[in-house]
Scaffold this motif. Structure first.
Motif: not given
Length: 146
Positions: A10, A48, A41, A51-52, A44-45
């Motif tokens: 990430t 992300s 997972e 982070r965005h 992770l999603e």
């Protein structure tokens, strides 16, 4: 996956991942027999997504609200639109401030065209401003009244 793998996947530092867990932005991962965190997972999603949102300079409190909406989608998007509109207003205010700063620096830079510092107009302006006098980049301050 271990935290270092999640961090690499990430681009988010491991300490930041731990902070996001403590702040409730990421659910606590399962633990392996050796005590290491075991991210999946979903982590992770979600990371992300966070982070965005942070790349859009959204405050963590608003990211948390967006995550709540993600977990339980509202019937209408008005609250989500409001969050984005608020962020857009903050960005526009910063842009306005940055343009004003740019203008001030350009005015200051115009005070010195020579390449030597023997008599530098920029330094003269900065010294004058430090003494409360008018300078090229700021309006004069009100002088104290007796």
């Amino acid at each position: 996956m271990q935290i270092k793998e999640l961090a690499q996947a990430t681009g988010v530092d491991a300490e930041t991942i731990r902070y996001y867990e403590k702040a409730g932005l990421l659910p606590a991962p399962a633990r392996r027999d050796n005590g290491y965190r075991d991210y999946g997972e979903g982590h992770l999603e979600r990371l992300s997504f966070v982070r965005h949102c942070r790349a859009l300079d959204m405050p963590l409190a608003e990211v948390a609200q967006l995550l709540q909406f993600l977990d339980a989608p509202p019937e209408d998007c008005s609250d989500i639109n409001r969050l984005v509109d608020d962020q857009l207003a903050r960005v526009r205010a910063r842009l306005k401030s940055m343009r004003a700063l740019e203008k001030q620096l350009l005015q200051l830079r115009a005070r010195c065209t020579d390449a030597h510092a023997g008599h530098c107009g920029i330094l003269d302006e900065l010294v004058a401003a430090a003494h409360g006098e008018a300078c090229a980049c700021h309006a004069p301050r009100d002088m104290p009244r007796n």
